[in-house]
Design a protein around this motif. Structure first.
Motif, PDB file in Angstrom:
ATOM      1  N   SER A  78       0.435   0.143   0.355  1.00  0.00           N
ATOM      2  CA  SER A  78       0.600   1.114  -0.697  1.00  0.00           C
ATOM      3  C   SER A  78       0.365   2.693  -0.226  1.00  0.00           C
ATOM      4  CB  SER A  78      -0.368   0.828  -1.637  1.00  0.00           C
ATOM      5  OG  SER A  78      -0.083  -0.175  -2.493  1.00  0.00           O
ATOM      6  N   GLY A  79       1.082   3.609  -0.390  1.00  0.00           N
ATOM      7  CA  GLY A  79       1.308   4.806   0.058  1.00  0.00           C
ATOM      8  C   GLY A  79       1.586   5.200   1.219  1.00  0.00           C
ATOM      9  N   LYS A  80       2.183   4.077   1.977  1.00  0.00           N
ATOM     10  CA  LYS A  80       3.030   4.383   3.226  1.00  0.00           C
ATOM     11  C   LYS A  80       4.580   4.457   2.988  1.00  0.00           C
ATOM     12  CE  LYS A  80      -0.730   3.364   5.747  1.00  0.00           C
ATOM     13  NZ  LYS A  80      -1.597   4.736   6.070  1.00  0.00           N
ATOM     14  N   HIS A  81       5.325   5.249   3.842  1.00  0.00           N
ATOM     15  CA  HIS A  81       6.634   5.336   3.852  1.00  0.00           C
ATOM     16  C   HIS A  81       7.143   4.843   5.123  1.00  0.00           C
ATOM     17  CE1 HIS A  81      10.392   8.126   3.560  1.00  0.00           C
ATOM     18  NE2 HIS A  81      10.829   6.989   3.560  1.00  0.00           N
ATOM     19  N   ALA A  82       8.181   3.685   4.887  1.00  0.00           N
ATOM     20  CA  ALA A  82       8.587   3.020   6.076  1.00  0.00           C
ATOM     21  C   ALA A  82      10.110   3.475   6.226  1.00  0.00           C
ATOM     22  CB  ALA A  82       8.846   1.695   6.027  1.00  0.00           C
ATOM     23  N   LEU A  83      10.748   3.619   7.386  1.00  0.00           N
ATOM     24  CA  LEU A  83      12.059   3.681   7.504  1.00  0.00           C
ATOM     25  C   LEU A  83      12.311   2.561   8.383  1.00  0.00           C
ATOM     26  CD1 LEU A  83      14.351   6.936   7.914  1.00  0.00           C
ATOM     27  CD2 LEU A  83      14.635   5.051   9.234  1.00  0.00           C
ATOM     28  N   VAL A  84      13.691   1.783   7.589  1.00  0.00           N
ATOM     29  CA  VAL A  84      14.221   0.824   8.622  1.00  0.00           C
ATOM     30  C   VAL A  84      15.828   1.003   8.715  1.00  0.00           C
ATOM     31  CG1 VAL A  84      14.750  -1.589   8.622  1.00  0.00           C
ATOM     32  CG2 VAL A  84      12.761  -0.653   7.107  1.00  0.00           C
ATOM     33  N   THR A  85      15.908   1.108  10.260  1.00  0.00           N
ATOM     34  CA  THR A  85      17.517   1.390  10.429  1.00  0.00           C
ATOM     35  C   THR A  85      18.203  -0.015  10.323  1.00  0.00           C
ATOM     36  OG1 THR A  85      17.173   1.240  12.844  1.00  0.00           O
ATOM     37  CG2 THR A  85      16.729   3.413  12.001  1.00  0.00           C
ATOM     38  N   GLY A  86      19.376   0.274  10.188  1.00  0.00           N
ATOM     39  CA  GLY A  86      20.118  -1.268   9.734  1.00  0.00           C
ATOM     40  C   GLY A  86      19.620  -1.960   8.661  1.00  0.00           C
ATOM     41  N   GLY A  87      19.299  -1.209   7.757  1.00  0.00           N
ATOM     42  CA  GLY A  87      18.436  -2.044   6.656  1.00  0.00           C
ATOM     43  C   GLY A  87      19.236  -2.424   5.686  1.00  0.00           C
ATOM     44  N   ILE A  89       5.768   4.744   8.885  1.00  0.00           N
ATOM     45  CA  ILE A  89       6.391   3.514   9.830  1.00  0.00           C
ATOM     46  C   ILE A  89       8.109   3.472  10.091  1.00  0.00           C
ATOM     47  CG2 ILE A  89       6.874   1.033   9.337  1.00  0.00           C
ATOM     48  CD1 ILE A  89       4.452   0.832   7.366  1.00  0.00           C
ATOM     49  N   LEU A  90       8.369   3.318  11.249  1.00  0.00           N
ATOM     50  CA  LEU A  90       9.616   3.397  11.616  1.00  0.00           C
ATOM     51  C   LEU A  90      10.044   2.190  12.206  1.00  0.00           C
ATOM     52  CD1 LEU A  90      12.280   4.813  12.219  1.00  0.00           C
ATOM     53  CD2 LEU A  90      11.186   5.668  14.354  1.00  0.00           C
ATOM     54  N   VAL A  91      10.948   1.470  11.675  1.00  0.00           N
ATOM     55  CA  VAL A  91      11.405   0.080  12.522  1.00  0.00           C
ATOM     56  C   VAL A  91      12.851   0.390  12.861  1.00  0.00           C
ATOM     57  CG1 VAL A  91      12.066  -2.295  11.950  1.00  0.00           C
ATOM     58  CG2 VAL A  91      10.106  -1.157  10.575  1.00  0.00           C
ATOM     59  N   THR A  98      12.699   8.275  16.905  1.00  0.00           N
ATOM     60  CA  THR A  98      11.637   8.204  17.040  1.00  0.00           C
ATOM     61  C   THR A  98      11.153   9.787  17.267  1.00  0.00           C
ATOM     62  OG1 THR A  98      11.801   6.135  18.078  1.00  0.00           O
ATOM     63  CG2 THR A  98       9.705   7.379  18.404  1.00  0.00           C
ATOM     64  N   LYS A  99      11.680  10.720  17.856  1.00  0.00           N
ATOM     65  CA  LYS A  99      11.399  11.881  17.998  1.00  0.00           C
ATOM     66  C   LYS A  99      11.320  12.608  16.596  1.00  0.00           C
ATOM     67  CE  LYS A  99      12.930  13.455  22.631  1.00  0.00           C
ATOM     68  NZ  LYS A  99      13.765  14.067  23.189  1.00  0.00           N
ATOM     69  N   LEU A 100      12.014  12.198  15.699  1.00  0.00           N
ATOM     70  CA  LEU A 100      11.967  12.702  14.118  1.00  0.00           C
ATOM     71  C   LEU A 100      10.910  12.394  13.408  1.00  0.00           C
ATOM     72  CD1 LEU A 100      15.756  12.374  13.393  1.00  0.00           C
ATOM     73  CD2 LEU A 100      14.521  14.475  13.615  1.00  0.00           C
ATOM     74  N   ALA A 101      10.468  10.824  13.658  1.00  0.00           N
ATOM     75  CA  ALA A 101       9.403  10.305  12.969  1.00  0.00           C
ATOM     76  C   ALA A 101       8.114  10.539  13.402  1.00  0.00           C
ATOM     77  CB  ALA A 101       9.427   8.917  12.833  1.00  0.00           C
ATOM     78  N   GLY A 109       5.105  13.611  12.515  1.00  0.00           N
ATOM     79  CA  GLY A 109       4.492  13.402  11.376  1.00  0.00           C
ATOM     80  C   GLY A 109       3.459  12.374  11.325  1.00  0.00           C
ATOM     81  N   MET A 110       3.553  11.347  12.391  1.00  0.00           N
ATOM     82  CA  MET A 110       2.735  10.228  12.576  1.00  0.00           C
ATOM     83  C   MET A 110       1.496  10.772  13.077  1.00  0.00           C
ATOM     84  SD  MET A 110       5.134   6.998  13.477  1.00  0.00           S
ATOM     85  CE  MET A 110       6.398   6.527  12.593  1.00  0.00           C
ATOM     86  N   LEU A 111       1.771  11.591  14.325  1.00  0.00           N
ATOM     87  CA  LEU A 111       0.667  12.309  15.134  1.00  0.00           C
ATOM     88  C   LEU A 111      -0.237  13.019  14.293  1.00  0.00           C
ATOM     89  CD1 LEU A 111       2.811  12.739  18.388  1.00  0.00           C
ATOM     90  CD2 LEU A 111       1.014  10.921  17.881  1.00  0.00           C
ATOM     91  N   GLU A 112       0.540  13.894  13.456  1.00  0.00           N
ATOM     92  CA  GLU A 112      -0.155  14.851  12.456  1.00  0.00           C
ATOM     93  C   GLU A 112      -1.268  13.987  11.626  1.00  0.00           C
ATOM     94  OE1 GLU A 112       2.484  17.928  11.198  1.00  0.00           O
ATOM     95  OE2 GLU A 112       1.166  17.741   9.336  1.00  0.00           O
ATOM     96  N   SER A 113      -0.675  13.187  11.296  1.00  0.00           N
ATOM     97  CA  SER A 113      -1.765  12.430  10.003  1.00  0.00           C
ATOM     98  C   SER A 113      -2.651  11.493  10.797  1.00  0.00           C
ATOM     99  CB  SER A 113      -0.910  11.628   9.082  1.00  0.00           C
ATOM    100  OG  SER A 113      -0.145  10.189   9.935  1.00  0.00           O
TER     101      SER A 113
END
Ligand code: NDP
Length: 253
Positions: free
Chosen positions: A4-13, A82-84, A118-121, A124-128
């Motif tokens: 809960s509260g997490k945002h995941a992006l899945v390529t080829g979803g 989360i990046l898949v 991965t460069k795009l995501a 934000g992960m490092l910041e948080s």
């Protein structure tokens, strides 16, 4: 729910492993962006998930389109936690018949697009101070096999990317792992079956049986079996696992 509260992006979803992963993550409470080229399958999966899902179209080999899609996704659900990296293509055939265009397309989709996403995501992960990157490699990322040179090379490269990036960002709260499945019953494998039929004259059932007997379990994996390994790596307790290559149902041992 644990995501809960997490945002995941899945390529080829929109299909296969990506669709099953998006559903798995959403069932754990995550908001999910599904990215792919064709809107229709993305929308079908998004409709199944409900308001927690957002469909964004982009060709992962087009850096500008991917940047726009990530922007729209962030506007919808915020930073990516989360990046898949699941989108991929396979083109088989003897080494001498694989063209430069085959090599370019396979590496653009299976490796360089992952540098872009991965460069795009990652910032934000490092910041948080929290993030999960899961790369869908293959058993072909861990060992060789005939008639798949370009694909196998691209997945080995993806495993190298995974291991090195993991060492760079683990202390900052971000894990980077790869799952390495054997044959999975998805549209990609349907294509492989069709190629076997075309080149050998075997029936569909014979071609499928040929593939099924390659794995140690004597059958293909389901997308759900792979999705649960991907999803498991995204859960909080797995912060202690990074740089791993998890074989799923493959014969790497
Ligand atoms: P699918 O063909 O169902 O999934 C591939 C997905 O990637 C599709 O949704 C496709 O959507 C998307 N995709 C492909 N090219 C692009 C692109 N240029 N831009 C955006 N999206 C793209 O097969 P799988 O689910 O099997 O494959 C998923 C991953 O699993 C791949 O990386 C594959 O290499 C890996 N894998 C598969 C195995 C198998 O046996 N099936 C075994 C081991 C690993 P769209 O066409 O709409 O863009």
């Amino acid at each position: 729910m644990s995501l809960s509260g997490k945002h995941a992006l899945v390529t080829g979803g929109g299909t296969g492993i990506g669709a099953a992963t998006a559903k798995w993550l959403a069932a754990q409470g995550a908001q999910v962006t599904l990215l792919g080229r064709r809107l229709e399958p993305l929308q079908a999966v998004a409709a199944e998930i409900g308001r927690q899902a957002f469909a964004a179209t982009a060709d992962v080999t087009d850096a500008g389109a991917v940047e726009n899609a990530f922007g729209a996704s962030r506007e919808r659900f915020g930073r990516h936690d989360i990046l898949v990296n699941n989108a991929g293509i396979a083109r088989g055939g003897p080494f001498l018949r694989q063209t430069d265009e085959d090599w370019s397309a396979i590496f653009a989709t299976n490796l360089f697009s992952i540098v872009t996403t991965t460069k795009l995501a990652l910032p934000g992960m490092l910041e948080s101070g929290w993030g999960r990157v899961v790369n869908v490699a293959s058993i072909a990322g861990l060992r060789g096999s005939p008639y798949t040179t370009a694909y196998t090379a691209s997945k080995h490269a993806l495993v190298g990317l995974t291991r090195s990036l993991a060492l760079e960002v683990w202390k900052k709260g971000v894990t980077v792992n790869a799952v390495c499945p054997g044959y999975v019953d998805t549209p990609m494998t349907d294509q492989t079956v069709a190629n076997i039929q075309k080149t050998t004259g075997r029936s569909e059932a014979e071609a499928r049986a040929e593939i099924e007997k390659l794995g140690p379990r004597g059958r293909m994996l389901t997308s759900e079996e792979v999705a649960s390994s991907i999803g498991w790596l995204c859960l909080e307790p797995q912060s202690a696992i990074s740089g791993a290559t998890i074989p799923v149902g493959g014969d790497s041992f």
